[in-house]
Design an enzyme around this catalytic site. Sequence first.
Site, mmCIF file in Angstrom:
data_model
loop_
_atom_site.group_PDB
_atom_site.id
_atom_site.type_symbol
_atom_site.label_atom_id
_atom_site.label_comp_id
_atom_site.label_asym_id
_atom_site.label_seq_id
_atom_site.Cartn_x
_atom_site.Cartn_y
_atom_site.Cartn_z
ATOM 1 N N GLU A 124 -1.323 -4.519 23.353
ATOM 2 C CA GLU A 124 -0.663 -3.288 23.841
ATOM 3 C C GLU A 124 -1.342 -2.785 25.103
ATOM 4 O O GLU A 124 -2.570 -2.837 25.187
ATOM 5 C CB GLU A 124 -0.720 -2.212 22.743
ATOM 6 C CG GLU A 124 0.121 -2.610 21.553
ATOM 7 C CD GLU A 124 0.036 -1.643 20.369
ATOM 8 O OE1 GLU A 124 -0.475 -0.519 20.546
ATOM 9 O OE2 GLU A 124 0.483 -2.021 19.281
ATOM 10 N N HIS A 133 4.575 1.820 19.749
ATOM 11 C CA HIS A 133 3.575 2.261 18.762
ATOM 12 C C HIS A 133 3.750 3.758 18.450
ATOM 13 O O HIS A 133 2.823 4.552 18.645
ATOM 14 C CB HIS A 133 2.152 1.956 19.257
ATOM 15 C CG HIS A 133 1.157 1.806 18.134
ATOM 16 N ND1 HIS A 133 0.074 0.970 18.181
ATOM 17 C CD2 HIS A 133 1.106 2.402 16.909
ATOM 18 C CE1 HIS A 133 -0.618 1.061 17.056
ATOM 19 N NE2 HIS A 133 -0.002 1.921 16.262
ATOM 20 N N ILE A 134 4.938 4.093 17.954
ATOM 21 C CA ILE A 134 5.252 5.505 17.675
ATOM 22 C C ILE A 134 5.605 5.758 16.208
ATOM 23 O O ILE A 134 6.160 6.805 15.879
ATOM 24 C CB ILE A 134 6.439 6.003 18.537
ATOM 25 C CG1 ILE A 134 7.683 5.117 18.309
ATOM 26 C CG2 ILE A 134 6.072 6.100 19.990
ATOM 27 C CD1 ILE A 134 8.984 5.785 18.671
ATOM 28 N N ARG A 192 0.017 -3.767 12.570
ATOM 29 C CA ARG A 192 -0.785 -4.026 13.768
ATOM 30 C C ARG A 192 -0.228 -5.286 14.440
ATOM 31 O O ARG A 192 0.142 -6.256 13.771
ATOM 32 C CB ARG A 192 -2.255 -4.260 13.406
ATOM 33 C CG ARG A 192 -3.032 -2.993 13.098
ATOM 34 C CD ARG A 192 -3.273 -2.123 14.341
ATOM 35 N NE ARG A 192 -4.018 -0.916 14.047
ATOM 36 C CZ ARG A 192 -3.473 0.274 13.715
ATOM 37 N NH1 ARG A 192 -2.164 0.402 13.627
ATOM 38 N NH2 ARG A 192 -4.238 1.307 13.488
ATOM 39 N N GLY A 220 0.867 -1.186 0.000
ATOM 40 C CA GLY A 220 0.000 0.000 0.000
ATOM 41 C C GLY A 220 0.897 1.227 0.000
ATOM 42 O O GLY A 220 2.057 1.175 -0.417
ATOM 43 N N ARG A 221 0.330 2.343 0.508
ATOM 44 C CA ARG A 221 1.104 3.590 0.530
ATOM 45 C C ARG A 221 2.392 3.432 1.339
ATOM 46 O O ARG A 221 3.475 3.809 0.899
ATOM 47 C CB ARG A 221 0.256 4.709 1.139
ATOM 48 C CG ARG A 221 -0.866 5.189 0.242
ATOM 49 C CD ARG A 221 -1.778 6.113 1.022
ATOM 50 N NE ARG A 221 -2.520 5.360 2.012
ATOM 51 C CZ ARG A 221 -3.803 5.043 1.897
ATOM 52 N NH1 ARG A 221 -4.501 5.449 0.883
ATOM 53 N NH2 ARG A 221 -4.398 4.324 2.833
ATOM 54 N N ILE A 222 2.252 2.861 2.565
ATOM 55 C CA ILE A 222 3.428 2.771 3.447
ATOM 56 C C ILE A 222 4.396 1.708 2.928
ATOM 57 O O ILE A 222 5.608 1.950 2.838
ATOM 58 C CB ILE A 222 2.995 2.496 4.904
ATOM 59 C CG1 ILE A 222 2.150 3.674 5.422
ATOM 60 C CG2 ILE A 222 4.219 2.275 5.796
ATOM 61 C CD1 ILE A 222 1.458 3.440 6.759
#
Length: 320
Positions: free
Chosen positions: A266, A284-285, A237, A154-156
Amino acid sequence: MKVVVTRKIPGNGIKMLQEGGFEVVVSPQNRPLERQELLNFIQGANGVLTQLQDKVNDEFINSAGPQLKIVANFAVGFDNFDLPSLSSHNIVATNTPDVLTEAVAEHTFALILSIVRRVVEAYKIALTQSFTFGPEVLLGMELKGKTLGVLGLGRIGGRVAEIGKALGMNVIYSDPKANVEFEQKIGASFKATPEEVLKEADVVSIHVPLLDSTKHLINTEKLKIMKPTAYLVNTSRGLVVDEAALVEALKNKTIAGAALDVFENEPYLSPGLELLDNVVLTPHIASATIEARSAMGELAAKNIIAVLSNQPPLTPVKAK
Ligand code: GLV
C-alpha cells in the site's frame, strides 16, 4: 507524563487523554509520519498512540527512550509491532478489537455485493449516458443459496458469517480450531483446511491476521482450487494474498473476480490490477465509519490512561 499521537484521530480520544492530565502531542501532519520524523516525534513519550504504518521495533523503542510504557495501536491488526521486542522492554502493546467489527464486516459485504453485482463496472457505464436496459447487460450473481467461505472465524469473520447467513447463504469456514457453539448458533460448517473452503465456496472472504503462516496464504496454487465462478474478497491484510498471482488469475479468469480493501504494498497496486474490470478496490477503509473510528481512538486512549495509571490495559496483545 507525555503521550504522543502519531496522527490526528476522530472522537474523544485526545480529549480523554488531556482530561487524564497528560501532556498530549498530536502530529500536525495529516499523513503517516516518515520514519525519521516518527523517531524524532516520539522522543520522551511515556505512551504512543500509533497508526498501522508506524513500525514499532527496537529502533522505535530506543528512540522513544526508557520511560516508554505503552504503545496503543489505532487498529485491530498489530503486525506493525515487534511483540518480542516490546515485551523484552516491558512495554505494553494494545489494539482496538470489537469496536470495529461491525464496520469491517459491513464493508466486507459492501465489497461482496459490489463485485457480484458489478457495481463499479456498472457505474462507469451509467456515466457514459449511452446505455440501454438490456436482458443480458451486466448480469451478476445472487448471494442467496450460494456458499460463503470464511477464512478465519475470529470476531470479524464471525460477523461476516452471520451477515452471509442473514442473506440466505450457506456458510463454511476454516480456522485453526472448530467453534462448535458458533456453528450451532448460525448453522455454519467447519472445514479442516482452507483448501476445502476454497474448493466449495462461491465467495471466499479472508479474515486471518497477518502472521508468517498466513503470508501468501492465497497464492497461484490456492487460486486454482477455487471455482472459476467464485469471487475472492480481502479486508484483512494485503500480504495474505500473492497479489501478482491474483492479477494473473483474474486476467485468465481462473476466478470470476476479486474485491480488495488491502494491498501487498500500500498504496501501490500490483501492475495490471488497475486495468481489470473484474475487481472492486477500496483504499484500506473497512473500519472507516464515524462510529468505529471514534471508538477506536477512545479505546486506544483508555488503554494508555490505564497503563500510565498503573492499571491493567483493556485490550493487550501478546506474541502468539
Ligand atoms: C485495520 O486494518 C485494522 O487492523 O484495524
